[in-house]
Enzyme design. Structure first.
Site, short mmCIF file in Angstrom:
data_model
loop_
_atom_site.label_atom_id
_atom_site.label_comp_id
_atom_site.label_asym_id
_atom_site.label_seq_id
_atom_site.Cartn_x
_atom_site.Cartn_y
_atom_site.Cartn_z
N GLU A 89 -54.45 19.64 -0.47
CA GLU A 89 -54.37 20.93 -1.16
C GLU A 89 -54.67 22.04 -0.17
OE1 GLU A 89 -56.77 21.17 -4.64
OE2 GLU A 89 -55.82 19.45 -5.60
N LYS A 151 -50.91 24.85 -7.78
CA LYS A 151 -52.21 24.79 -8.45
C LYS A 151 -52.70 26.21 -8.71
CE LYS A 151 -56.71 22.46 -8.08
NZ LYS A 151 -57.51 21.48 -7.32
#
Length: 246
Positions: A89, A151
């Protein structure tokens, strides 16, 4: 409805201890969650604890601000994969996006994605810092960069996911990539609503499953075995060094 396979269980605070990582992994196994999300210092440890499970170990780069250089993010991502990370991420460079320097935002994401190959990449937008047009543009850039997930939040800004943002993201990307809703999701009912709004994965720091919370489990035996293994390794290395010197 069982949503365990759509839960990414996160523990990203700076003070996270080995004990807390053990608890996190133990709870993830009890609930058969999709993934855990942790800082890279604990990736190898978590991989050991989750051995022989299908639970993914996800870690963060350029976290939580996204303002580090692209080269730093690439280095972090490569090292994390070497340590055993299954997913990466990265936080988008908000300053570049706000400056409308879209080429640099694209390059930032593209370089990380190229560096990690087939390993899934989640790009954190930090929606609380963006207006509607900026969210749309960020999503378009993520699509161009071949990001695997978008996200909503890092958990370190003003607020987390919102239903409005999820709907904007979903309308922009359609089914071209997946959405992780993260931040301020602390119960099963809210998680269901986010999935119905278009999210594919629910990121949460609270242990939620099908309507129930599983209490923290203190697995002292696992921790003891880990410490004993480390001590044996240290003794062995010391003996080998002594013998070599002789």
């Amino acid at each position: 409805m069982d949503i365990s396979s759509q839960i990414e269980y996160a523990l990203l605070k700076a003070t996270t201890t080995e004990r807390e990582i053990i608890d996190l992994c133990h709870e993830a196994k009890l609930n058969n969650y999709y993934a855990i999300c942790i800082n890279s210092a604990y990736v190898t440890f978590a991989k050991q604890l989750l051995d022989k499970t299908n639970i993914k170990v996800c870690t963060v780069v350029g976290f939580p601000l996204g303002a580090t250089t692209t080269e730093s993010k690439v280095f972090e991502a490569k090292k994390a994969i070497e340590y055993g990370a299954d997913e990466i991420e990265m936080v988008i460079n908000l300053g570049f996006l706000k400056s409308q320097n879209h080429v640099s935002v694209l390059k930032d994401i593209c370089d990380v994605k190229l560096a990690i190959g087939d390993v899934p990449l989640k790009v954190i937008l930090e929606i609380s810092e963006l207006n509607k047009n900026e969210i749309i543009k960020a999503c378009e850039i993520c699509l161009d960069a071949k990001a695997d997930y978008i996200k909503t939040s890092s958990g370190f800004s003003k607020s987390g996911a919102t239903f409005t943002a999820i709907k904007i993201i979903k309308k922009t990307i359609r089914d071209a990539t997946k959405i992780v809703a993260y931040g301020d999701i602390e119960d099963y009912e809210t998680a269901i609503k986010y999935l119905e709004a278009g999210a594919d994965i629910i990121g949460t720091s609270v242990n939620i499953s099908s309507g129930n919370r599983v209490p923290q489990n203190r697995n002292a035996k696992i921790f003891k075995k880990y410490l004993e293994a480390n001590q044996k390794t240290t003794v062995l290395e010391t003996n080998l060094t002594d013998n070599h010197q002789k």
